[in-house]
Design an enzyme around this catalytic site. Structure first.
Site, PDB file in Angstrom:
ATOM      1  CD  GLU A 193      19.046 -19.998 -33.586  1.00  0.00           C
ATOM      2  OE1 GLU A 193      19.309 -19.595 -34.913  1.00  0.00           O
ATOM      3  OE2 GLU A 193      17.872 -19.612 -32.871  1.00  0.00           O
ATOM      4  NE  ARG A 208      17.204 -13.280 -32.751  1.00  0.00           N
ATOM      5  CZ  ARG A 208      16.700 -13.233 -34.008  1.00  0.00           C
ATOM      6  NH1 ARG A 208      15.748 -13.421 -34.428  1.00  0.00           N
ATOM      7  NH2 ARG A 208      16.980 -12.441 -35.280  1.00  0.00           N
ATOM      8  CG  HIS A 248      16.231 -19.237 -36.505  1.00  0.00           C
ATOM      9  ND1 HIS A 248      17.145 -18.402 -35.520  1.00  0.00           N
ATOM     10  CD2 HIS A 248      15.357 -17.890 -36.565  1.00  0.00           C
ATOM     11  CE1 HIS A 248      17.232 -17.144 -34.974  1.00  0.00           C
ATOM     12  NE2 HIS A 248      15.953 -16.894 -36.891  1.00  0.00           N
TER      13      HIS A 248
HETATM   14  C1  8YV Z   1      16.342 -14.597 -40.047  1.00  0.00           C
HETATM   15  C2  8YV Z   1      15.250 -14.234 -37.823  1.00  0.00           C
HETATM   16  O1  8YV Z   1      16.507 -16.381 -39.627  1.00  0.00           O
HETATM   17  O2  8YV Z   1      14.081 -11.430 -38.754  1.00  0.00           O
HETATM   18  C3  8YV Z   1      15.284 -12.501 -37.737  1.00  0.00           C
HETATM   19  O3  8YV Z   1      14.649 -11.721 -36.474  1.00  0.00           O
HETATM   20  O4  8YV Z   1      15.552 -14.126 -37.219  1.00  0.00           O
HETATM   21  C4  8YV Z   1      15.512 -14.669 -39.057  1.00  0.00           C
HETATM   22  O5  8YV Z   1      14.471 -14.149 -39.638  1.00  0.00           O
HETATM   23  C5  8YV Z   1      17.805 -14.946 -38.996  1.00  0.00           C
HETATM   24  O6  8YV Z   1      18.284 -13.156 -38.711  1.00  0.00           O
HETATM   25  C6  8YV Z   1      18.604 -15.640 -39.150  1.00  0.00           C
HETATM   26  O7  8YV Z   1      19.585 -15.023 -40.332  1.00  0.00           O
END
Ligand code: 8YV
Length: 327
Positions: free
Chosen positions: A268, A239, A286
């Site tokens: 983001e 993150r 992302h």
């Molecule tokens: C997705 C993520 O991009 O699984 C996660 O924690 O960050 C990602 O797989 C995210 O949920 C955005 O939709």
């Protein structure tokens, strides 16, 4: 039971971006309502909100206590993604709402992207691609890359399921691995550093794959970057909140570290202009889990958790903060 004796249909809110696998994934025992964005929740009639028993959270939309409080009959929040820092699990637990996420189905995909991003950053793939496209190669060889995977020691920040999958790939590439996490990970033989700065002094590359949220907020700060040193490379697939972004930009600009590969950002989809202007970064929007096959498996798990719950079974992948008893 409904007025005509037929069983009441279960009302669900699909909150976040529309996904065909989720929209089409429920049988006619369910009624779906949609809110694509946080602001749309305000337009949901209280009479509808009062009937919602399950929520499919299909992206990184905020799901804090104020959102959850709109739905007094809520039983389950099935969120997409392995990370769930956008969901207030404390509030959910207090109100006996179970939260599920989508682990495992994305582990290898995200680990693949981590290694790809690390190598792209070290070996300058993006600029090399531009060199060929621009026609410059006909007159000029591309310069040797300052970075290489060959002489590196990787310090993983986080050693959960995805961290271990990344470490396995680094093992195969003959790259030494150490890690930092609050507690040593069970069954892992890599050296554990309880102190991140100590690890940053010993390693030259940080691969960040730890949960977001308050406990890791700005964990990778100016002191950690200084300890990493001028050969330092930071790769973040976790993150944006885990890194102090202004401190990272300063470190990249002033040569405190060498380079960074970033799949996640503090705000983001907005990426600071200063970061976008730098040459020593590779920036991805992302996409760690963003292939058709993996996203489909994640969407399906969002559906399967809700379906299992309303069939009276245990949810498939509840998060540890909201354990389920009696099923
Ligand atoms: C997705 C993520 O991009 O699984 C996660 O924690 O960050 C990602 O797989 C995210 O949920 C955005 O939709």
């Amino acid at each position: 039971m409904g007025a005509n004796g037929s069983p009441e249909r279960i009302e669900l809110l699909v909150y976040g971006p529309r996904k065909p696998t989720i929209d089409n994934g429920f049988d006619d025992g369910f009624v779906l309502h949609h809110c694509e964005q946080h602001a749309d929740l305000e337009r949901l009639a209280p009479a509808v909100a009062g009937k919602i028993r399950g929520m499919a959270v299909t992206g990184l939309v905020p799901c804090g206590s104020a959102v959850q409080a709109l739905f007094p009959k809520l039983e389950i929040i099935s969120t997409f993604g392995v990370g769930y820092d956008h969901v207030d699990t404390g509030h959910a637990r207090q109100h006996k709402v179970v939260v599920t996420n989508t682990p495992d189905v994305l582990t290898e995909e995200v680990a693949d992207v981590a290694l790809g991003l690390l190598i792209a950053t070290l070996r300058d793939f993006v600029r090399a691609d531009r060199h060929v496209r621009s026609g410059l190669w006909a007159t000029q060889n591309f310069p040797l890359s300052a970075g290489s995977l060959r002489d590196r020691k990787v310090g993983m920040v986080g050693m959960g399921r995805i961290g271990q999958a990344i470490a396995r790939r680094l093992d195969a590439s003959r790259v030494p691995v150490v890690y930092h996490s609050r507690r040593p990970a069970a069954g892992v033989s890599y050296r554990h550093y309880p102190d991140l700065i100590e690890m940053a002094k010993e390693a030259d590359t940080l691969v960040i794959i730890t949960p977001g949220g308050p406990s890791t907020d700005k964990l990778v700060n100016a002191d950690v970057l200084a300890a990493l040193g001028p050969r330092g490379v930071v790769v973040n697939l976790a993150r944006g909140s885990v890194v102090d972004e202004p401190a990272l930009i300063h470190a990249l600009k002033s040569g405190v570290i060498l380079a960074a590969g970033l799949d996640v950002f503090a705000n983001e989809p907005h990426v600071p202009e200063e970061l976008r202007a730098l040459q020593n970064v590779v920036l991805l929007p992302h996409i760690g889990s963003a292939s058709v096959v993996t996203r489909d498996a994640m969407d399906q798990l969002v559906v399967d958790n809700i379906t299992a719950w309303f069939a009276g079974k245990p949810p498939l992948t509840p998060v540890p903060e909201t354990p389920v008893e009696g099923r």
